[in-house]
Scaffold this motif. Structure first.
Motif, PDB file in Angstrom:
ATOM      1  N   ALA A 259       0.835  -1.212   0.000  1.00  0.00           N
ATOM      2  CA  ALA A 259       0.000   0.000   0.000  1.00  0.00           C
ATOM      3  C   ALA A 259       0.863   1.253   0.000  1.00  0.00           C
ATOM      4  N   ALA A 260       1.974   1.233   0.720  1.00  0.00           N
ATOM      5  CA  ALA A 260       2.853   2.399   0.765  1.00  0.00           C
ATOM      6  C   ALA A 260       3.510   2.648  -0.591  1.00  0.00           C
ATOM      7  N   ARG A 261       3.793   1.586  -1.322  1.00  0.00           N
ATOM      8  CA  ARG A 261       4.450   1.732  -2.625  1.00  0.00           C
ATOM      9  C   ARG A 261       3.473   2.151  -3.724  1.00  0.00           C
ATOM     10  N   THR A 262       2.255   1.635  -3.653  1.00  0.00           N
ATOM     11  CA  THR A 262       1.313   1.855  -4.763  1.00  0.00           C
ATOM     12  C   THR A 262       0.211   2.850  -4.434  1.00  0.00           C
ATOM     13  N   GLY A 263       0.028   3.144  -3.166  1.00  0.00           N
ATOM     14  CA  GLY A 263      -1.041   4.060  -2.780  1.00  0.00           C
ATOM     15  C   GLY A 263      -2.397   3.403  -2.686  1.00  0.00           C
ATOM     16  N   GLY A 264      -2.454   2.087  -2.771  1.00  0.00           N
ATOM     17  CA  GLY A 264      -3.729   1.379  -2.681  1.00  0.00           C
ATOM     18  C   GLY A 264      -3.535  -0.027  -2.142  1.00  0.00           C
ATOM     19  N   CYS A 265      -4.645  -0.669  -1.776  1.00  0.00           N
ATOM     20  CA  CYS A 265      -4.588  -2.024  -1.218  1.00  0.00           C
ATOM     21  C   CYS A 265      -4.528  -3.060  -2.339  1.00  0.00           C
ATOM     22  N   ALA A 266      -4.038  -4.230  -2.004  1.00  0.00           N
ATOM     23  CA  ALA A 266      -3.954  -5.326  -2.964  1.00  0.00           C
ATOM     24  C   ALA A 266      -5.354  -5.785  -3.359  1.00  0.00           C
ATOM     25  N   GLN A 267      -5.596  -5.939  -4.636  1.00  0.00           N
ATOM     26  CA  GLN A 267      -6.898  -6.406  -5.110  1.00  0.00           C
ATOM     27  C   GLN A 267      -6.972  -7.932  -5.168  1.00  0.00           C
ATOM     28  N   THR A 268      -5.822  -8.563  -5.417  1.00  0.00           N
ATOM     29  CA  THR A 268      -5.739 -10.032  -5.382  1.00  0.00           C
ATOM     30  C   THR A 268      -4.407 -10.400  -4.748  1.00  0.00           C
ATOM     31  N   TRP A 269      -4.272 -11.683  -4.381  1.00  0.00           N
ATOM     32  CA  TRP A 269      -3.018 -12.124  -3.787  1.00  0.00           C
ATOM     33  C   TRP A 269      -1.858 -12.044  -4.782  1.00  0.00           C
TER      34      TRP A 269
END
Length: 317
Positions: A259-269
């Motif tokens: 999340a810190a790298r992309t600005g969002g939560c993971a959508q899939t594993w």
């Protein structure tokens, strides 16, 4: 022949016959009345209380000892089997209604007779170690004070048995009384045959209380020392739970890093599969990390957090 005497004899015989016939009729009518009343009572009896019908109290330990006629060991075995059957029936009923039940999660089964059964078993045979061990694992979920009484009774009857101190220390540790647990482990550690880890356990409980490190060693020792397969399975489940708590913390760190790298939560594993492999996790074909029961973890809170799957064999609490 005297016709008068013969006539009197015939009258007495006739009277006696009538009395016998009348008595027989009274008996028959009485039995019919009892049968009819019994049928009426059965038809009009209120519905039975299933719990009370099932849970008829057994003899107390002292009474059972008097009634055993010297065959204390044999009767103790019978009570021990009754205790296991009692819990087994409750578990089967629970599983048929609500799903799987485990030995360390029986608090909702209303096992009010378990302590009396184990108490009677150990009164008949004070050296029945399996009953003390079983009580130490199961009773704290039902009646912690009864669990303590059972183990204290065992220690009085077997003052040189260090395993009973281990079980009593576990009960106090599980209830959060770490100071008392530490004292009990220290007392047990002073016994001649006590293993060195009893001393270490007493010190660790005093210093760390309910830490995962202490819990892991507690259940590891329980697994190693027990001869009861159910107790061993319970210890394995608790060890899996501790491993899973550590794993979920590590997975959260991976999710936070993503999340810190992309600005969002993971959508899939698959979004975090590379990071998870680098952290040493085993992954399934979808990139999902596997918990200690080999069931994939699930993403929750929009991919920002992780949790156990509903199919997992790892205890949730």
């Amino acid at each position: 022949m005297n016709p008068i005497k013969d006539h009197r004899g015939e009258r007495r015989a006739a009277t006696s016959g009538r009395q016998t016939l009348a008595l027989a009729m009274v008996i028959v009518l009485g039995m019919a009345a009892v049968f009819g009343l019994s049928r009426w009572m059965d038809a009009h009896r209120p519905p039975p209380n299933v719990a009370l019908e099932e849970e008829k109290l057994y003899l107390t330990g002292a009474a059972a000892r008097r009634a055993s006629l010297g065959f204390n060991g044999l009767v103790a075995d019978w009570y021990w089997m009754r205790a296991l059957q009692y819990v087994g029936r409750k578990i089967i009923r629970r599983e048929s209604e609500q799903g799987e039940a485990q030995l360390d999660d029986l608090g909702s089964l209303d096992l009010r007779l378990l302590y009396p059964l184990l108490d009677t078993t150990t009164t008949l045979d004070p050296q029945f170690m399996a009953a003390y061990e079983y009580g130490a694992v199961v009773l704290p979920e039902i009646d912690p004070s009864a669990a303590v009484r059972l183990l204290q009774k065992g220690i009085i009857a077997n003052p040189s048995e260090w395993r009973l101190y281990h079980h009593l220390g576990y009960i106090y540790w599980q209830s959060g009384d770490y100071q008392r647990a530490s004292v009990i482990y220290g007392e047990g550690a002073r016994l001649p045959d006590a293993p060195p880890w009893m001393t270490a356990m007493g010190a660790r409980v005093a210093a760390e209380g309910g830490s995962r490190t202490t819990a892991r060693e507690m259940y590891q020792r329980m697994y190693e020392q027990s001869n009861d397969e159910q107790v061993k399975q319970m210890a394995v489940r608790r060890l899996m739970q501790l491993d899973s708590l550590d794993e979920r913390e590590a997975i959260r760190r991976v999710l936070n890093l993503y999340a810190a790298r992309t600005g969002g939560c993971a959508q899939t594993w698959k979004d975090v599969a590379v990071l998870l492999r680098a952290a040493g996790f085993r992954l399934d074909e979808r990139g999902a990390p596997l918990d200690p029961s080999d069931t994939p973890y699930v993403l929750v809170k929009g991919g920002c957090d992780v949790d156990l799957s509903g199919r997992s064999q790892v205890p949730y609490k």
